[in-house]
Design a protein around this motif. Sequence first.
Motif, PDB file in Angstrom:
ATOM      1  N   ILE A 167     -20.385 -49.052  -5.945  1.00  0.00           N
ATOM      2  CA  ILE A 167     -19.874 -49.235  -7.315  1.00  0.00           C
ATOM      3  C   ILE A 167     -21.005 -49.111  -8.332  1.00  0.00           C
ATOM      4  CG2 ILE A 167     -18.690 -50.813  -8.908  1.00  0.00           C
ATOM      5  CD1 ILE A 167     -17.099 -49.795  -6.451  1.00  0.00           C
ATOM      6  N   PHE A 168     -22.114 -49.728  -7.993  1.00  0.00           N
ATOM      7  CA  PHE A 168     -23.269 -49.732  -8.889  1.00  0.00           C
ATOM      8  C   PHE A 168     -23.788 -48.304  -9.102  1.00  0.00           C
ATOM      9  CE2 PHE A 168     -27.669 -51.057 -10.045  1.00  0.00           C
ATOM     10  CZ  PHE A 168     -27.346 -51.996 -11.004  1.00  0.00           C
ATOM     11  N   MET A 169     -23.876 -47.535  -8.018  1.00  0.00           N
ATOM     12  CA  MET A 169     -24.338 -46.145  -8.156  1.00  0.00           C
ATOM     13  C   MET A 169     -23.374 -45.350  -9.021  1.00  0.00           C
ATOM     14  SD  MET A 169     -26.167 -44.821  -4.609  1.00  0.00           S
ATOM     15  CE  MET A 169     -24.925 -45.262  -3.408  1.00  0.00           C
ATOM     16  N   MET A 170     -22.072 -45.577  -8.815  1.00  0.00           N
ATOM     17  CA  MET A 170     -21.101 -44.845  -9.633  1.00  0.00           C
ATOM     18  C   MET A 170     -21.236 -45.205 -11.106  1.00  0.00           C
ATOM     19  SD  MET A 170     -17.420 -44.176  -7.832  1.00  0.00           S
ATOM     20  CE  MET A 170     -17.369 -45.603  -6.788  1.00  0.00           C
ATOM     21  N   ALA A 171     -21.439 -46.485 -11.383  1.00  0.00           N
ATOM     22  CA  ALA A 171     -21.564 -46.909 -12.786  1.00  0.00           C
ATOM     23  C   ALA A 171     -22.817 -46.292 -13.424  1.00  0.00           C
ATOM     24  CB  ALA A 171     -21.603 -48.428 -12.875  1.00  0.00           C
ATOM     25  N   ASP A 172     -23.916 -46.267 -12.675  1.00  0.00           N
ATOM     26  CA  ASP A 172     -25.126 -45.631 -13.198  1.00  0.00           C
ATOM     27  C   ASP A 172     -24.885 -44.143 -13.453  1.00  0.00           C
ATOM     28  OD1 ASP A 172     -26.609 -47.921 -13.235  1.00  0.00           O
ATOM     29  OD2 ASP A 172     -27.783 -47.465 -11.451  1.00  0.00           O
TER      30      ASP A 172
ATOM     31  N   MET B 170     -21.865 -41.005  -7.848  1.00  0.00           N
ATOM     32  CA  MET B 170     -22.703 -41.770  -6.921  1.00  0.00           C
ATOM     33  C   MET B 170     -24.041 -41.081  -6.690  1.00  0.00           C
ATOM     34  SD  MET B 170     -20.668 -43.701  -3.859  1.00  0.00           S
ATOM     35  CE  MET B 170     -19.279 -42.596  -3.717  1.00  0.00           C
ATOM     36  N   ALA B 171     -24.013 -39.764  -6.570  1.00  0.00           N
ATOM     37  CA  ALA B 171     -25.265 -39.030  -6.337  1.00  0.00           C
ATOM     38  C   ALA B 171     -26.191 -39.153  -7.549  1.00  0.00           C
ATOM     39  CB  ALA B 171     -24.972 -37.564  -6.033  1.00  0.00           C
ATOM     40  N   ASP B 172     -25.622 -39.069  -8.749  1.00  0.00           N
ATOM     41  CA  ASP B 172     -26.445 -39.250  -9.952  1.00  0.00           C
ATOM     42  C   ASP B 172     -27.033 -40.657  -9.990  1.00  0.00           C
ATOM     43  OD1 ASP B 172     -26.094 -36.718 -10.866  1.00  0.00           O
ATOM     44  OD2 ASP B 172     -24.665 -37.218 -12.438  1.00  0.00           O
ATOM     45  N   GLY B 173     -26.197 -41.645  -9.672  1.00  0.00           N
ATOM     46  CA  GLY B 173     -26.668 -43.017  -9.657  1.00  0.00           C
ATOM     47  C   GLY B 173     -27.759 -43.220  -8.617  1.00  0.00           C
ATOM     48  N   PHE B 174     -27.603 -42.540  -7.492  1.00  0.00           N
ATOM     49  CA  PHE B 174     -28.629 -42.596  -6.446  1.00  0.00           C
ATOM     50  C   PHE B 174     -29.970 -42.121  -7.015  1.00  0.00           C
ATOM     51  CE2 PHE B 174     -31.212 -40.803  -3.160  1.00  0.00           C
ATOM     52  CZ  PHE B 174     -30.984 -41.544  -2.011  1.00  0.00           C
ATOM     53  N   PHE B 175     -29.957 -41.003  -7.717  1.00  0.00           N
ATOM     54  CA  PHE B 175     -31.199 -40.469  -8.307  1.00  0.00           C
ATOM     55  C   PHE B 175     -31.807 -41.460  -9.300  1.00  0.00           C
ATOM     56  CE2 PHE B 175     -30.266 -36.222  -6.688  1.00  0.00           C
ATOM     57  CZ  PHE B 175     -31.541 -35.758  -6.442  1.00  0.00           C
ATOM     58  N   CYS B 176     -30.955 -42.098 -10.107  1.00  0.00           N
ATOM     59  CA  CYS B 176     -31.449 -43.101 -11.059  1.00  0.00           C
ATOM     60  C   CYS B 176     -32.185 -44.207 -10.336  1.00  0.00           C
ATOM     61  CB  CYS B 176     -30.283 -43.723 -11.837  1.00  0.00           C
ATOM     62  SG  CYS B 176     -29.555 -42.639 -13.058  1.00  0.00           S
ATOM     63  N   ARG B 177     -31.532 -44.763  -9.323  1.00  0.00           N
ATOM     64  CA  ARG B 177     -32.137 -45.884  -8.581  1.00  0.00           C
ATOM     65  C   ARG B 177     -33.441 -45.460  -7.930  1.00  0.00           C
ATOM     66  NH1 ARG B 177     -31.444 -49.961 -10.670  1.00  0.00           N
ATOM     67  NH2 ARG B 177     -30.121 -49.046 -12.234  1.00  0.00           N
ATOM     68  N   LYS B 178     -33.441 -44.263  -7.336  1.00  0.00           N
ATOM     69  CA  LYS B 178     -34.647 -43.786  -6.656  1.00  0.00           C
ATOM     70  C   LYS B 178     -35.796 -43.641  -7.646  1.00  0.00           C
ATOM     71  CE  LYS B 178     -36.206 -40.240  -3.370  1.00  0.00           C
ATOM     72  NZ  LYS B 178     -35.778 -39.121  -2.499  1.00  0.00           N
ATOM     73  N   ALA B 179     -35.466 -43.184  -8.852  1.00  0.00           N
ATOM     74  CA  ALA B 179     -36.505 -42.998  -9.867  1.00  0.00           C
ATOM     75  C   ALA B 179     -36.988 -44.335 -10.414  1.00  0.00           C
ATOM     76  CB  ALA B 179     -35.971 -42.120 -11.003  1.00  0.00           C
ATOM     77  N   ILE B 180     -36.069 -45.276 -10.630  1.00  0.00           N
ATOM     78  CA  ILE B 180     -36.421 -46.516 -11.321  1.00  0.00           C
ATOM     79  C   ILE B 180     -37.096 -47.513 -10.393  1.00  0.00           C
ATOM     80  CG2 ILE B 180     -35.489 -48.517 -12.561  1.00  0.00           C
ATOM     81  CD1 ILE B 180     -33.174 -46.703 -13.490  1.00  0.00           C
ATOM     82  N   GLU B 181     -36.591 -47.617  -9.150  1.00  0.00           N
ATOM     83  CA  GLU B 181     -37.069 -48.671  -8.250  1.00  0.00           C
ATOM     84  C   GLU B 181     -38.146 -48.135  -7.304  1.00  0.00           C
ATOM     85  OE1 GLU B 181     -33.670 -50.293  -6.232  1.00  0.00           O
ATOM     86  OE2 GLU B 181     -32.567 -50.596  -8.099  1.00  0.00           O
TER      87      GLU B 181
END
Lengths: 214, 214
Positions: A167-172, B170-181
Motif C-alpha cells: 500500500i505504501f509503495m502504491m501511495a508513493d 508500486m514500481a514507482d514507489g519502490f524506486f522512491c524508497r530505494k532512492a530515499i532510504e
Amino acid sequence: MLPPQTLAFDADRGLSERHIRILDAAERVFARNGFHVATMHDVAAEAGMSPGNLYRYFSSKDAIIAGMAERDRSLIAADFAALDPAGGSLMDQLEALGRRHLVDEPREKAIIALQIWAEASRNPEMARMCAGIDSTVIEGLAAAVAGAKASGELPANLDDGRFLQAIFMMADGFFCRKAIEADFDAAAAADTLFAAMRALAQVMLLPSNGGPAS
Amino acid sequence: MLPPQTLAFDADRGLSERHIRILDAAERVFARNGFHVATMHDVAAEAGMSPGNLYRYFSSKDAIIAGMAERDRSLIAADFAALDPAGGSLMDQLEALGRRHLVDEPREKAIIALQIWAEASRNPEMARMCAGIDSTVIEGLAAAVAGAKASGELPANLDDGRFLQAIFMMADGFFCRKAIEADFDAAAAADTLFAAMRALAQVMLLPSNGGPAS
C-alpha cells in the motif's frame, strides 16, 4: 539542521498565523520554482513580508522545509488518530482519509513531496525528516490494520508487513504520478489504489503452517 | 553495471564507446551531487576528458539527461521484447525482468530517476521525456499481460487497466524508497511487489455483466 525555530515550534505545538502564512507561501514558491532555485527572498515576497521579518520566523530554507514537514506530519498523525473502530468499517475510514490526502490536496503538494524526496536521496538530514513522516504514516496504517484484524473486518492471517509495504509503495507511486503528469487523473488512480488495497487485504495472507510462502 | 543488451544497443543505436563513457560518468556525478548542482565540468572530469571535448558529444546537461533516458528506454524496450510466451510463464519472466531493473541496478539509478522525476514535475520538456519511458514500460507490461491472458495464465476477465496501474504505482514507489532510504532492502521489497502483482492478477477482475465494480 534543526534550528531554534523548529524546537520552539515543537514545544509550542500550535503554529502562529504568521508561521502558517509563511509555510503556505513557501509551498507555492517551492512548487513553482523548485526549492533548489527558490530563495528566502522569493518566500518573503510571496508571503508579503520583508526578508528581515521572514528570518525572525525561519532562519533558513531548510528550517522552512522542516516546518512544512512537521506540519504535514502533525496533520497526518491527527487524521490517523481520528480513525475510530466504533465508527464502522476501518477500511472505509482509511480510504476516506487516503482520498483526502491523495485526491483533494492540490498537485503542488505532490510536486513538493517529490522535490523533498529527491533532496532526501542525497541529503541524510532530509532523509531523516522524511523517515519521521513515513513512520507516522506507517504507524497509523499499522494501527488501523491491527484494529480491522481484531474486529474481523480483515482476515486474521493477513500478512500485515507485506500488505502495508505494498500500500505504501502504491501511495508513493501515486504521488510521483500526480507530480510528474500534468493531466494525471487523481480520482481514477485513487480508485485503482483503493481497489488494490481491498483486494490485497483479502489475499495477501501469511503462509499456512509449514506451507510455502504464497 | 551495464547488462549485455547495452552492447547490442551500442551497435544498433550507434552510441559510441565515448558516449557510453560520458553517460556512465554523468550518472555517477548526478547521483552524487544532484543534477541541479552538477556541472558539465564535473561530468567532463568524471569522464576523464576536457570540457571542450565533452561538448563535442553533448551540448548541455539536458542533452546528457535525454541521452541517459533514451538509453534506458531502449534497454527496457529490448527487455520487454525478449519476453517469450513460448518460454514458459510470462509472469515468471516479467518478475525476472522486474528484479533485474529494481534489485540488481545500483541505488544510484534510483536516485537519478527521482531527481529526473522531481525535475519533470516542473519542466514540461523533462516530463515529456519521462512520458516516453513510461509509455515503453506500460506498453511492454500491457503486451505481456495480454499474452498471459491469451494463454490462460491470467484470468480472461482481469481488469488490465487497473492491474497495470497498480503495478506501475508500486514500481514507482519502490524506486522512491530505494532512492530515499540508504538501508532499503530492495530484495525484500521486490518480494512484496511481486507477491502483490501475482495476488492482484487473480482478484483485480472486471465487474461481471451488469454487476457493480468490485
